[in-house]
Scaffold this active site. Structure first.
Site, PDB file in Angstrom:
ATOM      1  N   TYR A   1      -0.423   4.778   3.593  1.00 29.25           N
ATOM      2  CA  TYR A   1       0.272   3.572   3.145  1.00 29.25           C
ATOM      3  C   TYR A   1      -0.098   3.254   1.699  1.00 29.25           C
ATOM      4  O   TYR A   1       0.771   2.985   0.857  1.00 29.25           O
ATOM      5  CB  TYR A   1      -0.078   2.393   4.052  1.00 29.25           C
TER       6      TYR A   1
ATOM      7  N   SER B   1       2.064  -3.292  -2.959  1.00 27.93           N
ATOM      8  CA  SER B   1       0.993  -3.833  -2.133  1.00 27.93           C
ATOM      9  C   SER B   1      -0.307  -3.782  -2.909  1.00 27.93           C
ATOM     10  O   SER B   1      -0.521  -2.863  -3.717  1.00 27.93           O
ATOM     11  CB  SER B   1       0.844  -3.027  -0.839  1.00 27.93           C
TER      12      SER B   1
END
Length: 269
Positions: free
Chosen positions: A144, A131
């Site tokens: 995250y 990501s």
């Protein structure tokens, strides 16, 4: 020419499904995975098999199923993952552990299972879906960010370890894309009276809006195709909106205090 065989974890929806459909249309033999096959009785885009990245036996069974049927496994796309938001101070320890178990430990488990097969057949490609968030500590998404950043570093190490085996390991880092990730994300609750109540509540709303207005996952699928078609793919590939990709460059170029000031201005902190 023999068709290449692809295994995509988390292939029943979102980015994984888009990748599977695109590669199927390009002539690849695609196997997608899901934790619970009974929830997808009408799935017909490509073959779907059961695999839970937190369960080593499940990974072994799924891998052996594909190789037993096809005789090889050319491409692994480690896509399965979970979202998590919240002030780190208020995020339960067990939820932090769950996020790392899926987003970090999970891809490692799958790679450890497929790499001996790829080595024996003379090579392969592993694409770890990380990501853009993994390149920076995003406020209220720090866990995250950490899971994806850790996977990026492990991929870097494994790429060097595997270079003599013709196994190419690439990190593909998407920005915000229009998927159902928000529905399955763990949200630490907004606690009334918490010192984070106002800022977290507002940013949580912004996070969901960013996903809803995100780009089409087909762009990630095209990036996967471009990677597997290259004989020498780049180690890290970013895909997403221009400003999101620019943020990674700014993180590398700016002094840390300047970068954090920009981030705080963006999030109105």
């Amino acid at each position: 020419m023999e068709k290449k065989v692809v295994l995509i974890t988390g292939g029943s929806s979102g980015i994984g499904k888009a990748i599977g459909r695109f590669l199927t249309a390009k002539g690849f033999v695609v196997y997608g995975t899901t934790r619970n096959i009974s929830k997808h009785p009408d799935f017909s885009d490509f073959e779907l098999i059961e695999l839970n990245v937190t369960d080593t036996a499940s990974i072994k069974n799924a891998t052996e199923q594909v190789i037993g049927k096809e005789g090889r496994l050319d491409i692994l796309v480690n896509n399965a993952g979970v979202g998590i938001t919240g002030a780190i101070e208020e995020t339960p320890d067990d939820e932090i552990a769950k996020a790392f178990n899926t987003n970090f430990n999970g891809p490692i488990r799958v790679m450890k299972q497929v790499m001996p097969h790829m080595r024996a057949q003379g090579g392969g490609v592993i694409i770890n879906i990380t990501s853009i968030a993994g390149y920076m500590g995003l406020p209220f998404r720090g866990i995250y960010s950490a899971t994806k950043g850790a996977l990026t570093l492990v991929s870097e190490a494994m790429r060097m370890e595997a270079k003599d085996f013709n196994i190419k390991i690439v990190c593909l880092a998407p920005g915000d894309f229009a998927t159902n990730i928000a529905a399955g994300r763990y949200h630490a609750p907004v606690v009334e009276g918490s010192p984070y109540e106002e800022t977290y509540s507002r940013i949580l709303e912004d996070i969901d809006k960013d996903v809803d207005s995100g780009e089409d996952p087909i762009e990630v699928a095209k990036a996967v195709y471009n990677i597997v078609e290259r004989s020498n793919p780049r180690p890290q590939v970013l895909v997403g909106k221009r400003m999101q990709k620019l943020s990674v460059a700014l993180k590398r170029l700016l002094p840390q205090k300047w970068f954090e000031k920009l981030m705080c201005n963006h999030y109105r902190l």
